[in-house]
Design an enzyme around this catalytic site. Structure first.
Site, PDB file in Angstrom:
ATOM      1  N   HIS A 198      10.545  -5.561  -0.893  1.00  0.00           N
ATOM      2  CA  HIS A 198       9.170  -5.651  -1.405  1.00  0.00           C
ATOM      3  C   HIS A 198       8.741  -4.288  -1.941  1.00  0.00           C
ATOM      4  O   HIS A 198       8.827  -3.277  -1.241  1.00  0.00           O
ATOM      5  CB  HIS A 198       8.259  -6.100  -0.265  1.00  0.00           C
ATOM      6  CG  HIS A 198       6.846  -6.370  -0.671  1.00  0.00           C
ATOM      7  ND1 HIS A 198       6.439  -7.564  -1.232  1.00  0.00           N
ATOM      8  CD2 HIS A 198       5.736  -5.604  -0.577  1.00  0.00           C
ATOM      9  CE1 HIS A 198       5.135  -7.515  -1.462  1.00  0.00           C
ATOM     10  NE2 HIS A 198       4.679  -6.333  -1.071  1.00  0.00           N
ATOM     11  N   MET A 225      -0.380  -4.335  -7.616  1.00  0.00           N
ATOM     12  CA  MET A 225      -1.801  -4.136  -7.278  1.00  0.00           C
ATOM     13  C   MET A 225      -2.381  -3.229  -8.353  1.00  0.00           C
ATOM     14  O   MET A 225      -2.673  -2.051  -8.132  1.00  0.00           O
ATOM     15  CB  MET A 225      -1.911  -3.514  -5.877  1.00  0.00           C
ATOM     16  CG  MET A 225      -1.618  -4.543  -4.788  1.00  0.00           C
ATOM     17  SD  MET A 225      -1.157  -3.773  -3.233  1.00  0.00           S
ATOM     18  CE  MET A 225       0.578  -3.494  -3.549  1.00  0.00           C
ATOM     19  N   SER A 247       9.001  -3.691   3.112  1.00  0.00           N
ATOM     20  CA  SER A 247       8.181  -3.019   2.107  1.00  0.00           C
ATOM     21  C   SER A 247       8.529  -1.535   2.087  1.00  0.00           C
ATOM     22  O   SER A 247       8.258  -0.806   3.047  1.00  0.00           O
ATOM     23  CB  SER A 247       6.698  -3.197   2.435  1.00  0.00           C
ATOM     24  OG  SER A 247       5.934  -2.289   1.678  1.00  0.00           O
ATOM     25  N   HIS A 296       5.185  -6.369  -6.127  1.00  0.00           N
ATOM     26  CA  HIS A 296       3.784  -6.719  -5.870  1.00  0.00           C
ATOM     27  C   HIS A 296       2.907  -5.769  -6.679  1.00  0.00           C
ATOM     28  O   HIS A 296       2.822  -4.585  -6.365  1.00  0.00           O
ATOM     29  CB  HIS A 296       3.549  -6.582  -4.349  1.00  0.00           C
ATOM     30  CG  HIS A 296       2.151  -6.858  -3.918  1.00  0.00           C
ATOM     31  ND1 HIS A 296       1.705  -6.560  -2.642  1.00  0.00           N
ATOM     32  CD2 HIS A 296       1.094  -7.403  -4.567  1.00  0.00           C
ATOM     33  CE1 HIS A 296       0.443  -6.917  -2.532  1.00  0.00           C
ATOM     34  NE2 HIS A 296       0.041  -7.416  -3.673  1.00  0.00           N
ATOM     35  N   MET A 349      -2.770 -11.631   1.319  1.00  0.00           N
ATOM     36  CA  MET A 349      -2.900 -10.299   1.916  1.00  0.00           C
ATOM     37  C   MET A 349      -3.521 -10.463   3.304  1.00  0.00           C
ATOM     38  O   MET A 349      -4.588 -11.053   3.439  1.00  0.00           O
ATOM     39  CB  MET A 349      -3.809  -9.407   1.056  1.00  0.00           C
ATOM     40  CG  MET A 349      -3.230  -8.952  -0.270  1.00  0.00           C
ATOM     41  SD  MET A 349      -1.672  -8.045  -0.192  1.00  0.00           S
ATOM     42  CE  MET A 349      -2.003  -6.760   0.995  1.00  0.00           C
ATOM     43  N   MET A 387       0.857   0.379  -7.098  1.00  0.00           N
ATOM     44  CA  MET A 387      -0.597   0.602  -7.029  1.00  0.00           C
ATOM     45  C   MET A 387      -1.002   1.593  -8.108  1.00  0.00           C
ATOM     46  O   MET A 387      -0.314   2.596  -8.324  1.00  0.00           O
ATOM     47  CB  MET A 387      -0.970   1.161  -5.653  1.00  0.00           C
ATOM     48  CG  MET A 387      -0.515   0.285  -4.498  1.00  0.00           C
ATOM     49  SD  MET A 387      -1.120   0.900  -2.927  1.00  0.00           S
ATOM     50  CE  MET A 387      -0.270  -0.223  -1.786  1.00  0.00           C
ATOM     51  N   ASP A 431       5.677  -2.158  -3.652  1.00  0.00           N
ATOM     52  CA  ASP A 431       4.220  -2.145  -3.843  1.00  0.00           C
ATOM     53  C   ASP A 431       3.832  -1.186  -4.955  1.00  0.00           C
ATOM     54  O   ASP A 431       3.954   0.035  -4.806  1.00  0.00           O
ATOM     55  CB  ASP A 431       3.538  -1.696  -2.545  1.00  0.00           C
ATOM     56  CG  ASP A 431       3.567  -2.785  -1.500  1.00  0.00           C
ATOM     57  OD1 ASP A 431       3.191  -3.928  -1.824  1.00  0.00           O
ATOM     58  OD2 ASP A 431       3.974  -2.501  -0.356  1.00  0.00           O
ATOM     59  N   ASP A 473       1.482 -10.442   3.883  1.00  0.00           N
ATOM     60  CA  ASP A 473       1.734  -9.022   3.607  1.00  0.00           C
ATOM     61  C   ASP A 473       0.607  -8.190   4.210  1.00  0.00           C
ATOM     62  O   ASP A 473      -0.550  -8.320   3.802  1.00  0.00           O
ATOM     63  CB  ASP A 473       1.797  -8.825   2.080  1.00  0.00           C
ATOM     64  CG  ASP A 473       2.105  -7.396   1.675  1.00  0.00           C
ATOM     65  OD1 ASP A 473       2.423  -6.567   2.539  1.00  0.00           O
ATOM     66  OD2 ASP A 473       2.019  -7.124   0.449  1.00  0.00           O
TER      67      ASP A 473
END
Ligand code: DX5
Ligand code: ZN
Length: 229
Positions: free
Chosen positions: A35, A70, A10, A68, A139, A39, A37, A177
């Site tokens: 990965h 979010m 990540s 991913h 998660m 957000m 992330d 994760d």
């Protein structure tokens, strides 16, 4: 279940001033996926990266980009992430009412589709979409930040979701994760996970990224020989 275990570093824990270099180092040390992330400061209390970073990662390596999301209303953003080079897009059950439709749109754009659940969301929440996803992300921390402690109570959900997939003869990935490292990855593997996201355990390893990758590979290899013994 899928035949091979996969490690997905990540990049949220990486030094962004050295991102390209670190991505190539992860690739050379056996990373399978990258990965990323995303957000939005609403779905989680943090702001991170957008399509421009995905596009930069695409240029820096050949790794599959596991994005991913979010974010609230992920349907507003998926086209931009697909165009930037995402291999797979994972959206949260908790992020809005259009889960099924958005997963279909993701596949329609030629990406793999993933569904994610937070620690406080029951396993049953993913059941209606198991037939149309390539990945289920559990998660193992509350989303928002790297470097949090693994929540062992999520393992029961990993076991149940893997059992449902196995019963259906599915090869859909089960990804964990949050707080994953050499100590916790084997627990998740034993419960049925096959894709391991790790941030701090790799990019903040005291002996460096290569040592972090080696430790995670070794922990998962031990697990494999235990389970065949
Ligand atoms: C948490 C993110 C994770 C995080 C993992 O909200 O989804 O991918 O970066 O970082 P570690 O492995 O440090 O918990
Ligand atoms: Zn993540």
């Amino acid at each position: 279940m899928p035949s091979r275990l996969l490690i997905a570093p990540s990049i949220l824990s990486a030094d962004f001033a050295r991102l390209g270099e670190l991505i190539r180092e992860a690739e050379q040390n056996g990373a399978d996926w990258l990965h990323i992330d995303v957000m939005d400061g609403h779905f989680v209390p943090n702001l991170t990266m957008g399509p421009v970073v995905v596009e930069a990662c695409k240029r820096a390596s050949r790794l599959y980009l596991d994005v991913h999301l979010m974010v609230e209303n992920p349907e507003l953003h998926i086209e931009a992430f697909a165009a930037a080079g995402a291999g797979g897009l994972t959206i949260h059950v908790e992020a809005g009412p259009n889960l099924h439709r958005t997963l279909q749109v993701i596949r329609g754009l030629g990406c793999k589709a993933g569904v994610a659940i937070n620690p406080g969301t029951p396993a049953e929440a993913v059941q209606p979409v198991l037939g149309i996803v390539d990945l289920v992300l559990l998660m193992t921390v509350n989303p928002g930040h790297s470097g949090q402690s693994f929540l062992p109570e999520v393992l029961d959900k990993v076991r149940r979701i893997r059992a449902w997939l196995d019963a259906a003869g599915s090869v859909t990935h089960v990804q964990v994760d949050g707080g994953i490292g050499a100590e916790t990855a084997p627990l998740a593997r034993a419960a049925g996970a096959d894709v391991f996201v790790a941030g701090n355990a790799l990019f903040k390893h005291p002996q460096g990224l290569a040592a972090g990758m080696a430790a995670l590979h070794a922990a998962l290899a031990e697990q494999r020989s235990d389970s065949t013994a």
